[in-house]
Design an enzyme around this catalytic site. Structure first.
Site, PDB file in Angstrom:
ATOM      1  N   ARG A   1      12.347   3.553  -0.838  1.00 33.67           N
ATOM      2  CA  ARG A   1      11.304   3.622  -1.036  1.00 33.67           C
ATOM      3  C   ARG A   1      11.051   3.638  -3.026  1.00 33.67           C
ATOM      4  O   ARG A   1      11.932   4.790  -3.372  1.00 33.67           O
ATOM      5  CB  ARG A   1       9.821   4.492  -0.734  1.00 33.67           C
ATOM      6  CG  ARG A   1       9.856   4.389   0.911  1.00 33.67           C
ATOM      7  CD  ARG A   1       8.938   5.146   1.636  1.00 33.67           C
ATOM      8  NE  ARG A   1       7.737   5.742   1.208  1.00 33.67           N
ATOM      9  CZ  ARG A   1       6.952   6.499   1.177  1.00 33.67           C
ATOM     10  NH1 ARG A   1       7.384   8.028   1.460  1.00 33.67           N
ATOM     11  NH2 ARG A   1       5.545   6.543   0.291  1.00 33.67           N
TER      12      ARG A   1
ATOM     13  N   CYS B   1       6.038  -5.471   0.407  1.00 30.29           N
ATOM     14  CA  CYS B   1       5.968  -3.794  -0.149  1.00 30.29           C
ATOM     15  C   CYS B   1       6.142  -3.202   0.970  1.00 30.29           C
ATOM     16  O   CYS B   1       6.915  -3.227   1.699  1.00 30.29           O
ATOM     17  CB  CYS B   1       5.234  -4.490  -0.937  1.00 30.29           C
ATOM     18  SG  CYS B   1       5.979  -2.842  -2.260  1.00 30.29           S
TER      19      CYS B   1
ATOM     20  N   GLU C   1       0.483 -11.837  -2.413  1.00 29.21           N
ATOM     21  CA  GLU C   1      -0.899 -12.074  -2.551  1.00 29.21           C
ATOM     22  C   GLU C   1      -0.840 -11.835  -4.058  1.00 29.21           C
ATOM     23  O   GLU C   1      -1.978 -12.541  -4.414  1.00 29.21           O
ATOM     24  CB  GLU C   1      -1.020 -11.455  -1.683  1.00 29.21           C
ATOM     25  CG  GLU C   1      -1.596  -9.937  -2.078  1.00 29.21           C
ATOM     26  CD  GLU C   1      -0.101  -9.329  -1.638  1.00 29.21           C
ATOM     27  OE1 GLU C   1       1.274  -9.435  -1.654  1.00 29.21           O
ATOM     28  OE2 GLU C   1      -0.921  -7.527  -1.664  1.00 29.21           O
TER      29      GLU C   1
ATOM     30  N   ILE D   1       5.664  -3.213  -7.689  1.00 30.88           N
ATOM     31  CA  ILE D   1       4.587  -2.046  -7.178  1.00 30.88           C
ATOM     32  C   ILE D   1       5.626  -1.351  -6.524  1.00 30.88           C
ATOM     33  O   ILE D   1       5.483  -0.977  -5.265  1.00 30.88           O
ATOM     34  CB  ILE D   1       3.411  -2.572  -7.170  1.00 30.88           C
ATOM     35  CG1 ILE D   1       2.630  -4.210  -7.764  1.00 30.88           C
ATOM     36  CG2 ILE D   1       2.387  -1.091  -8.128  1.00 30.88           C
ATOM     37  CD1 ILE D   1       1.873  -4.160  -8.046  1.00 30.88           C
ATOM     38  N   ARG D   2       6.578  -0.499  -7.706  1.00 36.78           N
ATOM     39  CA  ARG D   2       6.711   0.818  -6.917  1.00 36.78           C
ATOM     40  C   ARG D   2       7.025  -0.143  -5.370  1.00 36.78           C
ATOM     41  O   ARG D   2       7.511   0.888  -4.404  1.00 36.78           O
ATOM     42  CB  ARG D   2       5.209   1.890  -6.525  1.00 36.78           C
ATOM     43  CG  ARG D   2       5.173   2.714  -7.980  1.00 36.78           C
ATOM     44  CD  ARG D   2       3.920   3.485  -7.308  1.00 36.78           C
ATOM     45  NE  ARG D   2       4.145   4.329  -6.303  1.00 36.78           N
ATOM     46  CZ  ARG D   2       5.531   5.582  -6.802  1.00 36.78           C
ATOM     47  NH1 ARG D   2       5.704   5.866  -8.101  1.00 36.78           N
ATOM     48  NH2 ARG D   2       5.364   7.079  -6.113  1.00 36.78           N
TER      49      ARG D   2
ATOM     50  N   GLY E   1       1.092  -1.088   0.346  1.00 33.04           N
ATOM     51  CA  GLY E   1      -0.613  -0.047   0.338  1.00 33.04           C
ATOM     52  C   GLY E   1       0.543   1.334  -0.334  1.00 33.04           C
ATOM     53  O   GLY E   1       1.101   1.133  -0.611  1.00 33.04           O
ATOM     54  N   GLU E   2       0.866   2.064   0.646  1.00 39.44           N
ATOM     55  CA  GLU E   2       1.579   3.557   1.113  1.00 39.44           C
ATOM     56  C   GLU E   2       1.755   3.558   2.462  1.00 39.44           C
ATOM     57  O   GLU E   2       1.211   3.480   2.980  1.00 39.44           O
ATOM     58  CB  GLU E   2       0.533   4.373   0.598  1.00 39.44           C
ATOM     59  CG  GLU E   2       1.230   5.917  -0.026  1.00 39.44           C
ATOM     60  CD  GLU E   2       2.841   5.230  -0.392  1.00 39.44           C
ATOM     61  OE1 GLU E   2       2.092   4.598  -1.837  1.00 39.44           O
ATOM     62  OE2 GLU E   2       3.733   5.546  -0.533  1.00 39.44           O
ATOM     63  N   SER E   3       3.081   3.249   2.703  1.00 38.01           N
ATOM     64  CA  SER E   3       3.896   3.150   4.055  1.00 38.01           C
ATOM     65  C   SER E   3       4.173   4.940   4.837  1.00 38.01           C
ATOM     66  O   SER E   3       3.098   4.528   6.166  1.00 38.01           O
ATOM     67  CB  SER E   3       5.260   3.113   3.782  1.00 38.01           C
ATOM     68  OG  SER E   3       5.816   3.718   3.284  1.00 38.01           O
TER      69      SER E   3
ATOM     70  N   HIS F   1       4.729  -8.248  -4.092  1.00 34.38           N
ATOM     71  CA  HIS F   1       3.326  -8.417  -3.817  1.00 34.38           C
ATOM     72  C   HIS F   1       3.021 -10.278  -4.058  1.00 34.38           C
ATOM     73  O   HIS F   1       2.475 -10.635  -4.758  1.00 34.38           O
ATOM     74  CB  HIS F   1       2.452  -7.901  -4.448  1.00 34.38           C
ATOM     75  CG  HIS F   1       2.802  -6.543  -3.728  1.00 34.38           C
ATOM     76  ND1 HIS F   1       1.599  -6.287  -3.661  1.00 34.38           N
ATOM     77  CD2 HIS F   1       3.203  -5.769  -4.088  1.00 34.38           C
ATOM     78  CE1 HIS F   1       1.766  -4.503  -2.937  1.00 34.38           C
ATOM     79  NE2 HIS F   1       2.560  -4.357  -3.289  1.00 34.38           N
TER      80      HIS F   1
HETATM   81  N1  GLN Z   1       6.012   2.762  -2.303  1.00 29.34           N
HETATM   82  C1  GLN Z   1       4.900   2.012  -1.704  1.00 29.34           C
HETATM   83  C2  GLN Z   1       5.473   2.599  -0.744  1.00 29.34           C
HETATM   84  O1  GLN Z   1       6.521   3.542  -0.704  1.00 29.34           O
HETATM   85  C3  GLN Z   1       4.713   0.790  -1.702  1.00 29.34           C
HETATM   86  C4  GLN Z   1       4.486  -0.064  -2.482  1.00 29.34           C
HETATM   87  C5  GLN Z   1       3.314  -0.901  -2.324  1.00 29.34           C
HETATM   88  O2  GLN Z   1       3.742  -1.352  -1.550  1.00 29.34           O
HETATM   89  N2  GLN Z   1       3.707  -1.656  -3.199  1.00 29.34           N
HETATM   90  O3  GLN Z   1       4.648   3.026   0.622  1.00 29.34           O
END
Ligand code: GLN
Length: 194
Positions: free
Chosen positions: A109, A80, A173, A135-136, A48-50, A171
């Site tokens: 990140r 992630c 999952e 993913i990112r 997600g977005e940490s 990921h």
């Molecule tokens: N870029 C996200 C972060 O810095 C992590 C990306 C992800 O969990 N797919 O939190």
């Protein structure tokens, strides 16, 4: 197995983790409050977005309680953004972003060059090849001596373990493969704490 595995469900890709655990016949609940956390024996921290998760962890009161549970030996699996939350050092994080320092690694990140959005690749691991969806994704730039590398991509560790803490920069999952979740449950959650 006895006990319930929680999936931190403040933000991000939590639902697919619960589906994976359910497929392994593991009882799974979504964790949003300290009361939810009290019901679980282990915790998955999803992607997600940490920085957003960090903020929500603090405002919900969960941060300190999870921190104590990790210090008491609760098994944790971070993927992630979840891996970023477990790291001891975060580069390119937000100034107020917090982490549990449960894994002696430094992560940067969104660090996979210009491939800021996503890529997929097969990774050699002790359980055979695992398909990794990035993913990112964070890049691990340093690992401490007590961290075991279970999978790498282009020379960088992407799947690591330190005692009862497991983390992937991808990921697991998001595909049909349940081996990493099985490893977490069978080899970490169900093993006695030393
Ligand atoms: N870029 C996200 C972060 O810095 C992590 C990306 C992800 O969990 N797919 O939190």
């Amino acid at each position: 197995m006895n006990g319930v595995v929680g999936v931190l469900a403040l933000q991000g890709a939590f639902a697919a983790h619960c589906e994976k655990l359910a497929a392994l016949d593991v009882e799974c609940i979504e964790v949003r409050t300290t009361e939810d956390l009290g019901k679980v024996t282990a915790l998955v921290m999803p992607g997600g977005e940490s920085s957003t998760m960090s903020h929500l962890l603090v405002s919900s009161g969960l941060f300190d309680v999870i921190d104590e549970r990790i210090a008491d030996g609760m098994a944790v699996f971070g993927t992630c953004a979840g891996m970023i939350l477990l790291a001891s050092d975060i580069a390119d994080g937000r100034d107020d972003q917090r982490s549990f320092s449960a894994l002696d690694i430094s992560v940067r990140r969104n660090a996979y060059g210009r491939q800021v959005d996503s890529f997929e690749t097969d990774l050699a691991t002790p359980f055979g090849d695992v398909h990794g969806v990035f993913i990112r994704a964070p890049r691990i730039e340093r690992i401490g001596k007590s961290v075991e590398v279970l999978g790498s991509h282009d020379g960088d560790p992407v799947l690591v373990r330190q005692g009862r803490v497991l983390a992937a920069s991808f990921h697991p999952e998001l595909n049909e493969d349940e081996r990493l979740h099985r490893f977490f449950v069978e080899e970490i959650v169900m093993k006695e704490q030393e």
